[in-house]
Design a protein around this motif. Structure first.
Motif, PDB file in Angstrom:
ATOM      1  N   GLY A 128      11.300  -7.566  51.106  1.00  0.00           N
ATOM      2  CA  GLY A 128      11.780  -6.294  51.646  1.00  0.00           C
ATOM      3  C   GLY A 128      10.692  -5.353  52.102  1.00  0.00           C
ATOM      4  O   GLY A 128      10.974  -4.242  52.561  1.00  0.00           O
ATOM      5  N   GLY A 129       9.421  -5.757  51.975  1.00  0.00           N
ATOM      6  CA  GLY A 129       8.321  -4.894  52.397  1.00  0.00           C
ATOM      7  C   GLY A 129       8.234  -4.759  53.908  1.00  0.00           C
ATOM      8  O   GLY A 129       8.497  -5.722  54.638  1.00  0.00           O
ATOM      9  N   ASN A 130       7.862  -3.568  54.373  1.00  0.00           N
ATOM     10  CA  ASN A 130       7.761  -3.368  55.821  1.00  0.00           C
ATOM     11  C   ASN A 130       6.466  -2.696  56.265  1.00  0.00           C
ATOM     12  O   ASN A 130       6.274  -2.415  57.437  1.00  0.00           O
ATOM     13  CB  ASN A 130       8.946  -2.538  56.323  1.00  0.00           C
ATOM     14  N   PHE A 131       5.531  -2.423  55.333  1.00  0.00           N
ATOM     15  CA  PHE A 131       4.358  -1.604  55.615  1.00  0.00           C
ATOM     16  C   PHE A 131       3.098  -2.442  55.372  1.00  0.00           C
ATOM     17  O   PHE A 131       2.812  -2.828  54.239  1.00  0.00           O
ATOM     18  CB  PHE A 131       4.391  -0.378  54.682  1.00  0.00           C
ATOM     19  N   ILE A 132       2.333  -2.726  56.435  1.00  0.00           N
ATOM     20  CA  ILE A 132       1.121  -3.544  56.333  1.00  0.00           C
ATOM     21  C   ILE A 132      -0.050  -2.758  56.889  1.00  0.00           C
ATOM     22  O   ILE A 132       0.022  -2.188  57.978  1.00  0.00           O
ATOM     23  CB  ILE A 132       1.284  -4.878  57.088  1.00  0.00           C
ATOM     24  N   LEU A 154      -2.962 -11.113  61.499  1.00  0.00           N
ATOM     25  CA  LEU A 154      -1.677 -10.414  61.606  1.00  0.00           C
ATOM     26  C   LEU A 154      -1.072 -10.599  62.991  1.00  0.00           C
ATOM     27  O   LEU A 154       0.136 -10.833  63.129  1.00  0.00           O
ATOM     28  CB  LEU A 154      -1.862  -8.930  61.312  1.00  0.00           C
ATOM     29  N   GLY A 155      -1.897 -10.485  64.017  1.00  0.00           N
ATOM     30  CA  GLY A 155      -1.391 -10.650  65.371  1.00  0.00           C
ATOM     31  C   GLY A 155      -0.855 -12.037  65.643  1.00  0.00           C
ATOM     32  O   GLY A 155       0.215 -12.213  66.237  1.00  0.00           O
ATOM     33  N   ASP A 156      -1.598 -13.063  65.189  1.00  0.00           N
ATOM     34  CA  ASP A 156      -1.155 -14.438  65.391  1.00  0.00           C
ATOM     35  C   ASP A 156       0.153 -14.717  64.663  1.00  0.00           C
ATOM     36  O   ASP A 156       0.986 -15.510  65.135  1.00  0.00           O
ATOM     37  CB  ASP A 156      -2.224 -15.419  64.891  1.00  0.00           C
ATOM     38  N   HIS A 157       0.337 -14.078  63.519  1.00  0.00           N
ATOM     39  CA  HIS A 157       1.504 -14.385  62.694  1.00  0.00           C
ATOM     40  C   HIS A 157       2.719 -13.521  63.033  1.00  0.00           C
ATOM     41  O   HIS A 157       3.855 -13.977  62.897  1.00  0.00           O
ATOM     42  CB  HIS A 157       1.142 -14.200  61.219  1.00  0.00           C
ATOM     43  N   ILE A 158       2.486 -12.311  63.471  1.00  0.00           N
ATOM     44  CA  ILE A 158       3.588 -11.369  63.674  1.00  0.00           C
ATOM     45  C   ILE A 158       3.732 -10.940  65.132  1.00  0.00           C
ATOM     46  O   ILE A 158       4.841 -10.833  65.658  1.00  0.00           O
ATOM     47  CB  ILE A 158       3.396 -10.116  62.794  1.00  0.00           C
ATOM     48  N   ARG A 160      10.470  -9.412  65.061  1.00  0.00           N
ATOM     49  CA  ARG A 160       9.872  -9.271  63.747  1.00  0.00           C
ATOM     50  C   ARG A 160       8.878  -8.118  63.732  1.00  0.00           C
ATOM     51  O   ARG A 160       8.812  -7.344  62.779  1.00  0.00           O
ATOM     52  CB  ARG A 160       9.173 -10.578  63.364  1.00  0.00           C
ATOM     53  N   ARG A 161       8.100  -8.016  64.810  1.00  0.00           N
ATOM     54  CA  ARG A 161       7.099  -6.940  64.900  1.00  0.00           C
ATOM     55  C   ARG A 161       7.762  -5.572  64.810  1.00  0.00           C
ATOM     56  O   ARG A 161       7.269  -4.671  64.122  1.00  0.00           O
ATOM     57  CB  ARG A 161       6.327  -7.074  66.228  1.00  0.00           C
ATOM     58  N   ASP A 162       8.859  -5.377  65.478  1.00  0.00           N
ATOM     59  CA  ASP A 162       9.509  -4.065  65.516  1.00  0.00           C
ATOM     60  C   ASP A 162      10.114  -3.667  64.175  1.00  0.00           C
ATOM     61  O   ASP A 162      10.378  -2.486  63.951  1.00  0.00           O
ATOM     62  CB  ASP A 162      10.593  -4.039  66.592  1.00  0.00           C
ATOM     63  N   ARG A 163      10.336  -4.607  63.283  1.00  0.00           N
ATOM     64  CA  ARG A 163      10.884  -4.290  61.968  1.00  0.00           C
ATOM     65  C   ARG A 163       9.800  -3.843  60.991  1.00  0.00           C
ATOM     66  O   ARG A 163      10.100  -3.428  59.884  1.00  0.00           O
ATOM     67  CB  ARG A 163      11.614  -5.514  61.382  1.00  0.00           C
ATOM     68  N   LEU A 164       8.548  -3.951  61.403  1.00  0.00           N
ATOM     69  CA  LEU A 164       7.434  -3.634  60.512  1.00  0.00           C
ATOM     70  C   LEU A 164       6.730  -2.346  60.918  1.00  0.00           C
ATOM     71  O   LEU A 164       6.784  -1.930  62.078  1.00  0.00           O
ATOM     72  CB  LEU A 164       6.410  -4.775  60.526  1.00  0.00           C
ATOM     73  N   VAL A 165       6.076  -1.725  59.953  1.00  0.00           N
ATOM     74  CA  VAL A 165       5.193  -0.585  60.204  1.00  0.00           C
ATOM     75  C   VAL A 165       3.770  -1.125  60.087  1.00  0.00           C
ATOM     76  O   VAL A 165       3.272  -1.372  58.992  1.00  0.00           O
ATOM     77  CB  VAL A 165       5.428   0.551  59.190  1.00  0.00           C
ATOM     78  N   THR A 212       0.265  -6.641  70.167  1.00  0.00           N
ATOM     79  CA  THR A 212       1.363  -5.683  70.262  1.00  0.00           C
ATOM     80  C   THR A 212       0.978  -4.601  71.266  1.00  0.00           C
ATOM     81  O   THR A 212      -0.196  -4.487  71.642  1.00  0.00           O
ATOM     82  CB  THR A 212       1.655  -5.062  68.881  1.00  0.00           C
ATOM     83  N   ASP A 213       1.953  -3.819  71.708  1.00  0.00           N
ATOM     84  CA  ASP A 213       1.624  -2.753  72.652  1.00  0.00           C
ATOM     85  C   ASP A 213       1.650  -1.375  72.008  1.00  0.00           C
ATOM     86  O   ASP A 213       1.498  -0.371  72.691  1.00  0.00           O
ATOM     87  CB  ASP A 213       2.559  -2.796  73.870  1.00  0.00           C
ATOM     88  N   TYR A 214       1.838  -1.327  70.678  1.00  0.00           N
ATOM     89  CA  TYR A 214       1.764  -0.036  69.991  1.00  0.00           C
ATOM     90  C   TYR A 214       1.381  -0.227  68.529  1.00  0.00           C
ATOM     91  O   TYR A 214       1.637  -1.269  67.932  1.00  0.00           O
ATOM     92  CB  TYR A 214       3.094   0.718  70.078  1.00  0.00           C
ATOM     93  N   ILE A 215       0.741   0.775  67.978  1.00  0.00           N
ATOM     94  CA  ILE A 215       0.370   0.826  66.563  1.00  0.00           C
ATOM     95  C   ILE A 215       1.239   1.891  65.903  1.00  0.00           C
ATOM     96  O   ILE A 215       1.328   3.015  66.392  1.00  0.00           O
ATOM     97  CB  ILE A 215      -1.121   1.187  66.401  1.00  0.00           C
TER      98      ILE A 215
END
Length: 361
Positions: free
Chosen positions: A50-54, A69-73, A79-84, A121-124
């Motif tokens: 359930g974690g979303n913050f990396i 992180l980029g290669d995996h997510i 999946r990327r959009d569900r994470l912070v 990704t295109d945003y942080i």
């Protein structure tokens, strides 16, 4: 409290898990850390729980952490959009280049673009100033960050390892100019590092900045691995970070943590993490796991509820003594409100108060 009981970071609408996954150990480029495969397993398990913050940084493991992180997510937009995803600038990866690091506009824009490329990704979501750059005016730094926010490359900004007065200056400047202000404060905070309670924690509480502690186990010193019994045999992988703290004060604290852990049927590391997560102003504590089993163990700290006696015992062993003006705090209520009742609390009498019939000079 499970990982998916999300909390807002400071005075913002950004929802994050109560434990943040720190990615500083992703990659073995510095001679220690997690392999690519184990890093991926840790990421997957953290998300599964359930974690979303990396959290990472542009120069962690020579930028390999961001790439893992980029290669995996990053290749999976849903999946990327569900994470912070949070990363940091300031670190210089380019020896001899005076603009390769720091907090100037040239460095910030370049660092952001390179982090976006590595993270695929295109945003942080959260872009941290990693540490204060004494050579750059804070107005320049905040203006550059605002431009990145307006360009859509960054959603929120935070600050790490910077003096309280400089953070206050930055946020006041941002507020007056209508720029994005720091919503998060990343600081070292643990039972062995409480000096932040003098200025930085009160700053965060006053400004509504969410605290995200790093090194809550003091580089593993409070993991339960280092005790009086193992002092001579447990050789730390990061000796320079650990060995200075393997002393009588630490072992006395670990003894207390062991007793509290037994009473709660848990581990020393979980008790130490639960203490940090329960501190005023703390939003999300950064846990850095080099192995999958460490992640599994640390996450269970969210189930530990320390009692008043536990907290008082740990406080007595670790609370630092602060100088001026904190050592004057007990006197101030009497000076301000001597002998009156304020907010339901009876204030002590002031030694300076006028007696009946007296008048000030």
């Amino acid at each position: 409290m499970p990982l998916d009981h999300y909390v807002t970071l400071g005075r913002s609408g950004l929802r994050v898990s109560p434990f943040c996954l720190g990615a500083m150990t992703f990659g073995e480029d510095l001679g220690w850390g997690s392999s690519v495969e184990e890093s991926q397993q840790i990421i997957d398990r953290y998300i599964e729980l359930g974690g979303n913050f990396i959290d990472t940084a542009n120069f962690y493991t020579k930028s390999h952490s961001e790439k893992i992180l980029g290669d995996h997510i990053g290749r999976h937009p849903a999946r990327r959009d569900r994470l912070v995803l949070a990363t940091k600038f300031s670190g210089n990866l380019y020896p001899g280049d005076p603009n390769g690091g720091g907090s100037g506009r040239k460095s910030i824009v370049s660092a952001c673009d390179n982090s976006l490329r590595r993270l695929q990704t295109d945003y942080i979501d959260l872009y941290w100033l990693h540490n204060w750059d004494v050579h750059t005016p804070i107005e320049e730094t905040m203006a550059a960050l605002e431009d990145l926010v307006r360009a859509g490359k960054v959603r929120y900004v935070g600050v790490s390892d910077t003096p309280a007065w400089k953070v206050a200056q930055a946020n006041v400047t941002a507020h007056f100019r209508g720029w994005s202000a720091f919503i998060g404060l990343q600081i070292e905070y643990s039972l062995l590092e409480r000096t932040v309670e003098q200025e930085l924690v009160p700053l965060a509480l006053e400004f509504g900045i969410g605290i995200t502690p790093w090194s809550p186990l003091k580089s593993g010193v409070l993991s339960g691995k280092y005790t009086r019994a193992t002092a001579g045999s447990a050789k730390p992988a990061r000796g320079g970070f650990v060995e200075p703290f393997l002393n009588e004060k630490t072992f006395t604290l670990v003894d207390a943590l062991e007793e509290i852990a037994r009473a709660h049927e848990t581990t020393v590391a979980r008790v130490a993490l639960a203490w940090v997560q329960g501190r005023p102003g703390v939003t999300s504590t950064i846990i850095g796991a080099r192995r999958l089993d460490q992640l599994e163990d640390n996450v269970k700290a969210l189930e530990v509820k320390l009692g008043a006696d536990d907290l008082a015992r740990l406080d007595a062993l670790t609370k630092p003594t602060f100088g001026f003006p904190q050592n004057m705090q007990p006197i101030f209520p009497a000076i301000h409100n001597g002998g009156t009742r304020v907010n339901g609390v009876q204030m002590p009498p002031s030694p300076f108060i006028l007696q009946k019939g007296e008048k000030p000079y």
